[in-house]
Design an enzyme around this catalytic site. Structure first.
Site, PDB file in Angstrom:
ATOM      1  N   SER A   1       0.824  -1.205   0.000  1.00 28.79           N
ATOM      2  CA  SER A   1       0.000   0.000   0.000  1.00 28.79           C
ATOM      3  C   SER A   1       0.859   1.257   0.000  1.00 28.79           C
ATOM      4  CB  SER A   1      -0.872  -0.013   1.254  1.00 28.79           C
ATOM      5  OG  SER A   1      -1.447   1.243   1.485  1.00 28.79           O
TER       6      SER A   1
ATOM      7  N   TYR B   1      -0.779  -0.052  10.311  1.00 31.25           N
ATOM      8  CA  TYR B   1      -1.048  -0.742   9.044  1.00 31.25           C
ATOM      9  C   TYR B   1       0.101  -0.531   8.057  1.00 31.25           C
ATOM     10  CZ  TYR B   1      -3.378  -1.183   4.396  1.00 31.25           C
ATOM     11  OH  TYR B   1      -3.715  -1.490   3.107  1.00 31.25           O
TER      12      TYR B   1
ATOM     13  N   LYS C   1       2.702  -3.346   6.541  1.00 28.58           N
ATOM     14  CA  LYS C   1       2.913  -3.549   5.102  1.00 28.58           C
ATOM     15  C   LYS C   1       4.399  -3.374   4.773  1.00 28.58           C
ATOM     16  CE  LYS C   1      -1.383  -4.159   3.434  1.00 28.58           C
ATOM     17  NZ  LYS C   1      -1.806  -5.429   2.808  1.00 28.58           N
TER      18      LYS C   1
HETATM   19  N1  NAD Z   1      -8.503  -0.976  -1.895  1.00 31.74           N
HETATM   20  C1  NAD Z   1      -7.494  -0.110  -1.782  1.00 31.74           C
HETATM   21  O1  NAD Z   1      -7.614   1.085  -2.065  1.00 31.74           O
HETATM   22  C2  NAD Z   1      -6.158  -0.590  -1.299  1.00 31.74           C
HETATM   23  C3  NAD Z   1      -5.103   0.311  -1.277  1.00 31.74           C
HETATM   24  C4  NAD Z   1      -3.869  -0.113  -0.818  1.00 31.74           C
HETATM   25  C5  NAD Z   1      -3.696  -1.421  -0.409  1.00 31.74           C
HETATM   26  N2  NAD Z   1      -4.725  -2.314  -0.425  1.00 31.74           N
HETATM   27  C6  NAD Z   1      -4.485  -3.693   0.002  1.00 31.74           C
HETATM   28  O2  NAD Z   1      -4.918  -4.568  -1.006  1.00 31.74           O
HETATM   29  C7  NAD Z   1      -5.454  -5.756  -0.432  1.00 31.74           C
HETATM   30  C8  NAD Z   1      -6.858  -5.989  -0.936  1.00 31.74           C
HETATM   31  O3  NAD Z   1      -7.602  -4.787  -0.708  1.00 31.74           O
HETATM   32  P1  NAD Z   1      -9.197  -4.792  -0.677  1.00 31.74           P
HETATM   33  O4  NAD Z   1      -9.630  -3.419  -0.980  1.00 31.74           O
HETATM   34  O5  NAD Z   1      -9.717  -5.934  -1.463  1.00 31.74           O
HETATM   35  O6  NAD Z   1      -9.433  -5.048   0.886  1.00 31.74           O
HETATM   36  P2  NAD Z   1     -10.686  -5.792   1.572  1.00 31.74           P
HETATM   37  O7  NAD Z   1     -10.710  -5.354   2.992  1.00 31.74           O
HETATM   38  O8  NAD Z   1     -11.899  -5.615   0.740  1.00 31.74           O
HETATM   39  O9  NAD Z   1     -10.218  -7.319   1.481  1.00 31.74           O
HETATM   40  C9  NAD Z   1      -9.321  -7.890   2.373  1.00 31.74           C
HETATM   41  C10 NAD Z   1      -9.816  -9.279   2.672  1.00 31.74           C
HETATM   42  O10 NAD Z   1      -8.931  -9.911   3.608  1.00 31.74           O
HETATM   43  C11 NAD Z   1      -9.715 -10.715   4.429  1.00 31.74           C
HETATM   44  N3  NAD Z   1      -9.019 -11.035   5.676  1.00 31.74           N
HETATM   45  C12 NAD Z   1      -8.799 -10.216   6.736  1.00 31.74           C
HETATM   46  N4  NAD Z   1      -8.196 -10.882   7.728  1.00 31.74           N
HETATM   47  C13 NAD Z   1      -8.027 -12.158   7.298  1.00 31.74           C
HETATM   48  C14 NAD Z   1      -7.477 -13.320   7.901  1.00 31.74           C
HETATM   49  N5  NAD Z   1      -6.962 -13.274   9.148  1.00 31.74           N
HETATM   50  N6  NAD Z   1      -7.469 -14.470   7.192  1.00 31.74           N
HETATM   51  C15 NAD Z   1      -7.987 -14.510   5.934  1.00 31.74           C
HETATM   52  N7  NAD Z   1      -8.524 -13.418   5.312  1.00 31.74           N
HETATM   53  C16 NAD Z   1      -8.553 -12.267   5.998  1.00 31.74           C
HETATM   54  C17 NAD Z   1     -10.952  -9.893   4.685  1.00 31.74           C
HETATM   55  O11 NAD Z   1     -12.017 -10.706   5.148  1.00 31.74           O
HETATM   56  C18 NAD Z   1     -11.198  -9.269   3.328  1.00 31.74           C
HETATM   57  O12 NAD Z   1     -12.109 -10.041   2.569  1.00 31.74           O
HETATM   58  C19 NAD Z   1      -5.361  -5.592   1.063  1.00 31.74           C
HETATM   59  O13 NAD Z   1      -4.177  -6.222   1.513  1.00 31.74           O
HETATM   60  C20 NAD Z   1      -5.234  -4.093   1.245  1.00 31.74           C
HETATM   61  O14 NAD Z   1      -4.496  -3.782   2.428  1.00 31.74           O
HETATM   62  C21 NAD Z   1      -5.960  -1.916  -0.866  1.00 31.74           C
END
Ligand code: NAD
Ligand code: NAD
Lengths: 329, 329
Positions: free
Chosen positions: B127, B151, B155
């Site tokens: 991220s 967070y 990361k």
């Molecule tokens: N969406 C964004 O803008 C963005 C930006 C930067 C980074 N990210 C990163 O990208 C990745 C995906 O993002 P997203 O938007 O789909 O997030 P999201 O929160 O929609 O999805 C993350 C998923 O991880 C699952 N999860 C959490 N803890 C868990 C565990 N202990 N075991 C198994 N699964 C678990 C959650 O249930 C969720 O479905 C994440 O790692 C997030 O940190 C997203």
């Protein structure tokens, strides 16, 4: 004030304790107890016998960190580490000591603080090994950490934890990125960086030393006396001036091996310099090619950290502190 | 080929799986088994029913990672995370999932490889939160990671582990630093970044949305379609071109809120833009002030990662992918 030094039997730890013996308030005030721990029994200078509590502990064993923190030290200086070569050779040991040991220590402070408010000063020994080639000619303070060893990775991770735990108010952390400490006292060791010290220390005692690299190799140095100064300053400084970026590259001297040898010749004469034998070692040449040559270290200087400004000083400090002023063994 | 997607019920995970359903060889070849795991039951598109193995697992529980790795997947896409706000509110949970969960996953691969040679491709979602203010106007690829949240710390630590485990040959890792994904589909959520998507998604469906910050606020965006592209490209690219610096800032668009609104007006007309209500929120303004505004992302672009080049595209993609081409709800 209660002080805890972890890794107190190591080179920097012993130098620091010797300094406290000479100047008992160097850490900011009178010391009530000085806990000195390491996997090896740390030496205790006679003048500190009344306050010193030496102990042999393994920080990488579960529960040890909690014991160390149980009497709530005001200042913790964390020097314990598995050094670079060994952490590379033994993956599990390096991660266990340098990452888990450090994290357990940090978490023990958090746990202690959940019982009753507690926020000690935490000074942590990091390293230039957090950086990995290629580099700019002089590395700025905001250059990224892309280590090329597991040791450097473990130090970089510890730095991130240190900054986050500080931001959260768990402790008041300062990360000290040490230059290569030169002249390292003691016997020649097997570390790839050993020759930077060997080629000075051995000739100063009338012994031969081997130079495995070219004279053009450039690196970043500070004396053991400066290293002690980094830790005493970090222990006593006003940390509110640092801001959230708690890990600081320490000042030092950028010098080539040729400049080291020229300084040796100026301070100890051509006979000393003649004791250096050139035996090229391609393995060491390869390792050293990936090392940092020079740093700006602007922030640390502005925050009052100081080191030598010319290489002759580094040699004179060794003669004063290790050889009782006498050259030639 | 065997594929494992962790966090497959999340926003990016679901989009990625939908894409695989449409283009079954997008990950580089025919898929034999597609393991989709998350703490919530991941949805499975009908066309993938024959190969999909959905599972509900908690990566932060000891032993789970070993189970996931037991059938030696060739490609692992690790998207599971506790997001920023929650990791800040719950220290233990954030470190347990985002740090320990990731490390256990990496270590399970190492353990498996000690039994019999094994080196899967590992694509990890990082991220922009690995960076912390103050920043230069555009952040270069070699800028340091000084996160200002737990967070972001978790990361950044995962990135360091990814690079070290890759260097050691444990897996073949690529770290994907995602821009803020916009327009995030679904309901408005409580994330501090939510408004960047809310002010477009809600008006595009004929609903009002609240803008809590000034129109001059600038940030870094890519569409969900680009996010999927980052992960498919990282899954199939020639990683020998990356070198040891395995964590890459993804390309995106730097845009102000004012530019977002202007794009909305161009694509959906002034009536849509009029649905945005300005209600200043000093807390959100404070948080957003510390966020990155622009990146060079030079290395990722050179390595073939692509994103939108103008904001209108981001809006059109949402209309195509989420609204069946129809504006206005
Ligand atoms: N969406 C964004 O803008 C963005 C930006 C930067 C980074 N990210 C990163 O990208 C990745 C995906 O993002 P997203 O938007 O789909 O997030 P999201 O929160 O929609 O999805 C993350 C998923 O991880 C699952 N999860 C959490 N803890 C868990 C565990 N202990 N075991 C198994 N699964 C678990 C959650 O249930 C969720 O479905 C994440 O790692 C997030 O940190 C997203
Ligand atoms: N000397 C240098 O040039 C240099 C350069 C950069 C960083 N550093 C760092 O500075 C610190 C001190 O350096 P040094 O030169 O004194 O190193 P050193 O190896 O002489 O001392 C480290 C000490 O830590 C102890 N230790 C190791 N594992 C331990 C464990 N599990 N529990 C308790 N103690 C343990 C060792 O026994 C040793 O006495 C180290 O963290 C090192 O990584 C040193």
């Amino acid at each position: 004030m209660k002080v805890l030094i972890i890794g107190a039997a190591g080179m920097v730890g012993r130098k620091l304790v010797e300094r406290i013996a000479v100047e008992p308030e160097i850490l900011g005030g009178p010391i009530e107890t000085l806990s000195l721990v390491d996997v090896f029994e740390p030496p205790v200078p006679t003048s500190l016998a009344a306050i010193a509590k030496p102990g042999t502990v393994d920080l990488a064993k579960p529960g040890v960190a909690e014991q160390l923190i149980a009497d709530r030290p005001d200042l913790i200086i964390h020097l314990a580490a598995i050094v670079s070569g060994q952490a590379e050779a033994d993956f599990d040991l390096g991660y266990a000591v340098n990452l888990d040991g450090t994290r357990w220590l940090f978490d023990a402070i958090r746990t202690e603080g959940l019982k009753e408010p507690y926020c000690p000063r935490m000074v942590f020994a990091s390293s230039i090994a957090v950086f990995g080639a290629p580099f700019p000619e002089s590395i700025p303070d905001d250059f990224f950490t892309t280590p090329l060893t597991s040791y450097g990775t473990q130090k970089a991770i510890s730095e991130l934890l240190l900054a986050d735990y500080t931001r959260r108010g768990i402790f008041d952390g300062v990360g000290i990125r040490l230059p290569t400490i030169c002249i390292r006292p003691g016997k020649p060791n097997a570390a790839a960086s050993g020759f930077f010290s060997n080629i000075l220390r051995e000739p100063l005692s009338g012994q031969e030393a081997v130079l495995p690299v070219d004279e053009s190799v450039r690196h970043w140095f500070a004396s053991p006396r400066s290293a002690v100064g980094f830790f005493t300053h970090a222990s006593t400084m006003d940390t509110s001036l640092i801001g959230p970026r708690r890990n600081l590259m320490m000042p030092g001297i950028s010098a080539t091996v040729g400049e080291e040898i020229a300084a040796l010749e100026r301070v100890a004469g051509p006979k000393a310099a003649a004791l250096i034998k050139r035996e090229a070692d391609p393995t060491i040449q390869g390792i050293v090619a990936g090392w940092a040559r020079c740093f700006d270290a602007t922030r640390a200087r502005e925050l009052g950290f100081t080191a030598e400004t010319e290489f002759d000083e580094i040699i004179r400090i060794h003669i004063e502190d290790e050889l009782d002023g006498k050259i030639g063994g």
